[in-house]
Design a protein around this motif. Sequence first.
Motif, PDB file in Angstrom:
ATOM      1  N   ALA A   3      48.484  18.732 -36.562  1.00 59.19           N
ATOM      2  CA  ALA A   3      47.307  18.364 -35.771  1.00 59.19           C
ATOM      3  C   ALA A   3      47.513  17.040 -35.053  1.00 59.19           C
ATOM      4  O   ALA A   3      47.270  16.933 -33.844  1.00 59.19           O
ATOM      5  CB  ALA A   3      46.072  18.306 -36.663  1.00 59.19           C
ATOM      6  N   GLN A  47      50.188  17.179 -32.274  1.00 57.12           N
ATOM      7  CA  GLN A  47      49.664  17.852 -31.089  1.00 57.12           C
ATOM      8  C   GLN A  47      48.764  16.919 -30.292  1.00 57.12           C
ATOM      9  O   GLN A  47      48.850  16.831 -29.061  1.00 57.12           O
ATOM     10  CB  GLN A  47      48.893  19.099 -31.523  1.00 57.12           C
ATOM     11  N   LEU A  48      47.907  16.191 -30.976  1.00 56.93           N
ATOM     12  CA  LEU A  48      47.016  15.245 -30.296  1.00 56.93           C
ATOM     13  C   LEU A  48      47.792  14.108 -29.644  1.00 56.93           C
ATOM     14  O   LEU A  48      47.447  13.651 -28.548  1.00 56.93           O
ATOM     15  CB  LEU A  48      45.985  14.689 -31.275  1.00 56.93           C
ATOM     16  N   LEU A  52      41.677  20.528 -29.406  1.00 56.39           N
ATOM     17  CA  LEU A  52      41.401  20.878 -30.794  1.00 56.39           C
ATOM     18  C   LEU A  52      41.605  22.374 -31.040  1.00 56.39           C
ATOM     19  O   LEU A  52      42.088  22.780 -32.111  1.00 56.39           O
ATOM     20  CB  LEU A  52      39.986  20.454 -31.172  1.00 56.39           C
ATOM     21  N   CYS A  82      45.219  22.782 -31.455  1.00 51.76           N
ATOM     22  CA  CYS A  82      45.598  22.367 -32.810  1.00 51.76           C
ATOM     23  C   CYS A  82      45.327  23.479 -33.816  1.00 51.76           C
ATOM     24  O   CYS A  82      46.150  23.762 -34.698  1.00 51.76           O
ATOM     25  CB  CYS A  82      44.825  21.113 -33.220  1.00 51.76           C
ATOM     26  N   ASN A  83      44.171  24.107 -33.693  1.00 52.09           N
ATOM     27  CA  ASN A  83      43.821  25.216 -34.582  1.00 52.09           C
ATOM     28  C   ASN A  83      44.818  26.354 -34.433  1.00 52.09           C
ATOM     29  O   ASN A  83      45.307  26.918 -35.427  1.00 52.09           O
ATOM     30  CB  ASN A  83      42.405  25.685 -34.264  1.00 52.09           C
ATOM     31  N   VAL A 102      39.958  17.128 -39.075  1.00 50.32           N
ATOM     32  CA  VAL A 102      40.396  16.132 -38.091  1.00 50.32           C
ATOM     33  C   VAL A 102      39.161  15.414 -37.563  1.00 50.32           C
ATOM     34  O   VAL A 102      38.092  16.019 -37.409  1.00 50.32           O
ATOM     35  CB  VAL A 102      41.199  16.783 -36.945  1.00 50.32           C
ATOM     36  N   LEU A 155      40.615  23.143 -39.213  1.00 51.05           N
ATOM     37  CA  LEU A 155      41.740  23.709 -38.477  1.00 51.05           C
ATOM     38  C   LEU A 155      42.554  24.523 -39.475  1.00 51.05           C
ATOM     39  O   LEU A 155      43.060  23.981 -40.457  1.00 51.05           O
ATOM     40  CB  LEU A 155      42.614  22.609 -37.867  1.00 51.05           C
TER      41      LEU A 155
END
Length: 245
Positions: free
Chosen positions: A70, A73-74, A91, A94-95, A114, A167
């Motif tokens: 997560a 990725q962010l 988001l 991310c999931n 998150v 997530l």
Amino acid sequence: MEYVTVTALSHPGLLREHNEDSLVAGPWTLCATMTENPQTLVFPLGTPLVVAVADGIGGQPAGEVASALAVRQLAALGPSLDTGEAVRDALNLCNDAVYAAGRDPELNTMGTTVAGAVVLAESLLVFNVGDSRVLDATADGLRQVSVDDSPPLSPGRRTTSLVTQALGGTPDFSAITPHVREAPLSAGDRYLVCTDGLTDPVPEDALNDLLQLHSGGRAAFELWKSAIEAGGPDNITLALITIGE
């Protein structure tokens, strides 16, 4: 020049064998490890700056893998997160990433919460999925600006380890509805982003007292210390965002 400081810390606590929390501040990530001391980073105000924590779901496999996915990725998407819709899309990605990795039988049902904020030139985009929190540390006291995804508390209970969305976290894909809100930004504003390893053992008024007394690295240290003195029952990860000028 206006700037943003982020003071961050991550620690496994006293009872967990390892740390399943992860953290992102701009391009910098801290995944499933421990900081000996609070780390302070300084960024110019202007380009979108993402600051977030992710808390791998305990009791299920590979929480540290999910939380690291997560935040990485962010970190990659951070500079493009200039609107609430962009944050929601990130988001959801991310999931997707957590579920895609969860096709590995050893990782199936792994999940993570998150919570965080994207600092823009004149505003802040606050977001979360799960029960990690974002708190506005105002002169009048702490104010939660994230939304806990938790079932109603039973009488006499202040906390719960259950979450109503995350997530990943389930055998089959489940869509999420991220919480995203925009808040105005001013010099001197402070926001605390943290996992429930801080907020579960330490009441909000105690956190507020510490933030009224301290700032920067000393504040981060004292917040961590308060969770340890309360038994350190879970991983503790926090980031203190301060808007300077």
